[in-house]
Design a protein around this motif. Structure first.
Motif, PDB file in Angstrom:
ATOM      1  N   TRP A  85      -0.096  68.632  37.826  1.00 18.40           N
ATOM      2  CA  TRP A  85      -0.074  68.305  36.397  1.00 18.40           C
ATOM      3  C   TRP A  85      -0.026  69.600  35.592  1.00 18.40           C
ATOM      4  O   TRP A  85      -1.034  70.109  35.103  1.00 18.40           O
ATOM      5  CB  TRP A  85      -1.270  67.420  36.046  1.00 18.40           C
ATOM      6  CG  TRP A  85      -1.202  66.143  36.831  1.00 18.40           C
ATOM      7  CD1 TRP A  85      -0.222  65.186  36.740  1.00 18.40           C
ATOM      8  CD2 TRP A  85      -2.083  65.709  37.878  1.00 18.40           C
ATOM      9  NE1 TRP A  85      -0.463  64.181  37.655  1.00 18.40           N
ATOM     10  CE2 TRP A  85      -1.587  64.471  38.350  1.00 18.40           C
ATOM     11  CE3 TRP A  85      -3.252  66.235  38.432  1.00 18.40           C
ATOM     12  CZ2 TRP A  85      -2.228  63.764  39.373  1.00 18.40           C
ATOM     13  CZ3 TRP A  85      -3.876  65.528  39.449  1.00 18.40           C
ATOM     14  CH2 TRP A  85      -3.363  64.311  39.902  1.00 18.40           C
ATOM     15  N   SER A 101     -11.963  62.691  38.896  1.00 21.42           N
ATOM     16  CA  SER A 101     -11.940  62.974  37.464  1.00 21.42           C
ATOM     17  C   SER A 101     -12.697  61.929  36.666  1.00 21.42           C
ATOM     18  O   SER A 101     -12.097  61.014  36.082  1.00 21.42           O
ATOM     19  CB  SER A 101     -10.492  63.066  36.982  1.00 21.42           C
ATOM     20  OG  SER A 101      -9.971  64.337  37.272  1.00 21.42           O
ATOM     21  N   ASN A 153      -3.278  58.594  39.635  1.00 22.43           N
ATOM     22  CA  ASN A 153      -4.319  59.603  39.436  1.00 22.43           C
ATOM     23  C   ASN A 153      -4.417  60.019  37.965  1.00 22.43           C
ATOM     24  O   ASN A 153      -5.025  61.031  37.629  1.00 22.43           O
ATOM     25  CB  ASN A 153      -4.041  60.841  40.302  1.00 22.43           C
ATOM     26  CG  ASN A 153      -5.052  60.970  41.441  1.00 22.43           C
ATOM     27  OD1 ASN A 153      -6.134  60.379  41.369  1.00 22.43           O
ATOM     28  ND2 ASN A 153      -4.727  61.736  42.449  1.00 22.43           N
ATOM     29  N   GLY A 154      -3.769  59.245  37.087  1.00 21.44           N
ATOM     30  CA  GLY A 154      -3.873  59.526  35.659  1.00 21.44           C
ATOM     31  C   GLY A 154      -2.923  60.588  35.148  1.00 21.44           C
ATOM     32  O   GLY A 154      -3.209  61.256  34.149  1.00 21.44           O
ATOM     33  N   GLY A 155      -1.784  60.753  35.817  1.00 21.56           N
ATOM     34  CA  GLY A 155      -0.809  61.758  35.361  1.00 21.56           C
ATOM     35  C   GLY A 155       0.550  61.137  35.092  1.00 21.56           C
ATOM     36  O   GLY A 155       1.224  60.658  35.996  1.00 21.56           O
ATOM     37  N   ASN A 157     -11.373  59.856  33.578  1.00 22.80           N
ATOM     38  CA  ASN A 157      -9.952  59.517  33.759  1.00 22.80           C
ATOM     39  C   ASN A 157      -9.929  58.208  34.537  1.00 22.80           C
ATOM     40  O   ASN A 157     -10.226  58.169  35.734  1.00 22.80           O
ATOM     41  CB  ASN A 157      -9.281  60.676  34.514  1.00 22.80           C
ATOM     42  CG  ASN A 157      -7.898  60.355  35.061  1.00 22.80           C
ATOM     43  OD1 ASN A 157      -7.508  59.203  35.168  1.00 22.80           O
ATOM     44  ND2 ASN A 157      -7.172  61.389  35.436  1.00 22.80           N
TER      45      ASN A 157
HETATM   46  N1  LIG Z   1      -2.917  65.643  32.824  1.00 20.94           N
HETATM   47  C1  LIG Z   1      -3.239  64.691  33.833  1.00 20.94           C
HETATM   48  C2  LIG Z   1      -4.343  65.185  34.675  1.00 20.94           C
HETATM   49  C3  LIG Z   1      -4.804  64.212  35.702  1.00 20.94           C
HETATM   50  C4  LIG Z   1      -5.894  64.778  36.563  1.00 20.94           C
HETATM   51  N2  LIG Z   1      -6.259  63.838  37.627  1.00 20.94           N
HETATM   52  C5  LIG Z   1      -6.961  64.243  38.686  1.00 20.94           C
HETATM   53  O1  LIG Z   1      -7.315  65.375  38.840  1.00 20.94           O
HETATM   54  C6  LIG Z   1      -7.325  63.174  39.714  1.00 20.94           C
HETATM   55  C7  LIG Z   1      -7.604  63.733  41.074  1.00 20.94           C
HETATM   56  C8  LIG Z   1      -8.240  62.716  41.992  1.00 20.94           C
HETATM   57  O2  LIG Z   1      -9.023  61.909  41.533  1.00 20.94           O
HETATM   58  O3  LIG Z   1      -7.927  62.753  43.213  1.00 20.94           O
HETATM   59  C9  LIG Z   1      -7.111  65.119  35.719  1.00 20.94           C
HETATM   60  O4  LIG Z   1      -7.918  64.227  35.464  1.00 20.94           O
HETATM   61  O5  LIG Z   1      -7.234  66.279  35.277  1.00 20.94           O
END
Ligand SMILES: NCCC[C@H](NC(=O)CCC(=O)O)C(=O)O
Length: 447
Positions: free
Chosen positions: A108, A23, A366-368, A26
């Motif tokens: 998420w 992402s 992972n930003g969640g 992110n």
């Molecule tokens: N609402 C939170 C969403 C977090 C999600 N992270 C991801 O997909 C990270 C996946 C990774 O990097 O393996 C995003 O950015 O959409």
């Protein structure tokens, strides 16, 4: 006004949870690329949050994970042979795309759909639009199973409508409820739906971020409001501040959260703070709501600290006594500026008088945060009766899901495991059993 409750549908973390840095924009996802994940711990952390909130009397349910790896995606782009061949070839030639096919990102669920309660819609049904998530390859197929899952849970067409996702093209970039907030006198009252977008496709003069992508467009937000047949007088569109998207605020729910008459937000959240609050107040007057802004100044908490701690990616929950609890991740306590702000907030005599903290580190990496992990669905008592009951969180479902996780999930996944055909078999076996636990036979059967 009908009595209604807000159900939080948390995403059950899938057995392939891993860190692939997919992402761009992110910061956490990018920083943790290729580190070792622990899917078992991730799922247990999410379940612990669901159980704790359910046991306090908050309406809590679970949204099932999606089938991974997405071999259809890999075959569609030219990888062929047996399933094991497809994985091996993709690992050799396109490891990032292989990781996309394995992503457990449907956890998420704030990005699963936008939801409008029946009190807001013209036909008095609950409307869902699965988000196309077309800004990121690994999320762009989620809407297919999200739509199937929502249709399975909300099958009664007298009460529920599940639309198709918007056309998957940049003009309609849609990230679901992460960019949507509802403010109302009570959950069951007609409320104001507040859509926050990052850019405007057909107005080149509108501001846009320079470094990171704006995932949500105004055109998408307007389309969802139209599909849900919302009252224009109680619908507000506002632009997110493009500068903070460039600082890692990839969704509005990383910088603002609303509930009831409270909007908890950072002063830099919106492109034009004063105009946004003004428009909101005017719309809220139609719904008899007196807005209570809880504004965080940059001098109290900077955007970088907000992004690192996920202060605003919190759940704001109404308690029976009329006050609100803020559900935050552990990272908020570890950040000195945020911790001191929160201590003062809870003691301030304002609408938020309690902090509830969870360890969600596997998802956070992972930003969640807490808010990313849940989809809010306001349901009247009758609607709550009409939905599928097998996903409602209680002690017995919690115990069954914990045992299921312990039976099926690995405690580590690193990049090369994504080439392992055995992991694919393990994931399939887990979901097969999950259909039975949740009472949703055929949930994963593709046409
Ligand atoms: N609402 C939170 C969403 C977090 C999600 N992270 C991801 O997909 C990270 C996946 C990774 O990097 O393996 C995003 O950015 O959409």
């Amino acid at each position: 006004m009908k009595s209604a409750r807000e159900f939080n549908f948390d995403g059950l973390v899938g057995p392939s949870h891993n860190y692939a840095g997919l992402s761009f924009g992110n910061v956490a996802s990018f920083n943790n690329v290729r580190s070792v994940s622990n899917p078992r711990q991730a799922a247990l952390q999410g379940l612990a949050k669901m159980r704790a909130l359910a046991s306090r009397g908050f309406a809590q349910a679970v949204l099932p994970p999606q089938a991974r790896p997405d071999l259809r995606l890999l075959r569609r782009i030219g990888f062929s042979g047996t399933d094991a061949d497809v994985l091996a070839r993709a690992w050799r030639d396109a490891p990032v795309i292989l990781a996309c096919a394995w992503s457990a990102s449907p956890m998420w669920t704030a990005n699963a759909a936008t939801v409008s309660p029946s009190a807001d819609t013209f036909d008095r049904r609950v409307h869902f639009t699965p988000a196309n998530l077309n800004n990121k390859l690994h999320r762009s197929q989620e809407h297919v199973q999200a739509g199937r899952s929502l249709r399975a849970l909300f099958a009664d067409q007298q009460h529920f409508v599940v639309h198709d996702a918007l056309p998957a093209t940049p003009a309609f970039g849609d990230e679901g409820a992460a960019n949507h907030t509802r403010l109302a006198l009570a959950h069951g009252a007609a409320g104001v739906e507040f859509f926050v977008y990052g850019r405007v496709e057909f107005d080149p003069s509108a501001p846009a971020p320079k470094k990171y992508p704006a995932r949500q467009t105004l055109e998408a937000s307007q389309a969802v409001a139209r599909l849900h047949a919302l009252d224009p007088a109680r619908t507000v569109f506002a632009q997110q501040n493009p500068d903070i998207i460039d600082q890692g605020v990839f969704h509005n729910d990383v910088i603002a959260v609303g509930n009831g008459n409270v909007l908890f937000y950072h002063e830099q959240a919106f492109a034009d703070e004063a105009a946004t609050l003004d428009t909101l107040r005017r719309a809220l007057a139609v719904a008899d709501v007196d807005l209570k802004p809880v504004r965080v100044a940059a001098g109290q908490v900077g955007v970088a600290d907000a992004v690192a701690s996920y202060l605003f990616n919190s759940q704001l929950l109404s308690k029976p006594d009329g006050r609100m609890a803020l559900v935050v991740p552990h990272e908020c306590r570890e950040n000195p500026a945020v911790a001191s702000y929160l201590a003062q907030l809870a003691a301030s005599g304002g609408p938020i008088d309690e902090l509830v903290e969870f360890d969600l580190r596997q998802s956070m990496r992972n930003g969640g945060g807490p808010a990313c992990l849940r989809l809010r669905v306001v349901l009247t008592d009758e609607e709550a009766q009409a939905m599928h009951q097998g996903v409602i969180m209680n002690e017995s479902l919690y115990a069954r899901l914990v045992a299921w996780v312990e039976r099926h999930y690995r405690d580590r996944i690193e990049p090369r495991d994504l080439a392992d055909p055995q992991l694919a078999l393990e994931c399939a076996a887990a979901l097969e059993e999950l259909e039975r636990i949740l009472g949703l036979p055929g949930l994963y059967q593709l046409d």
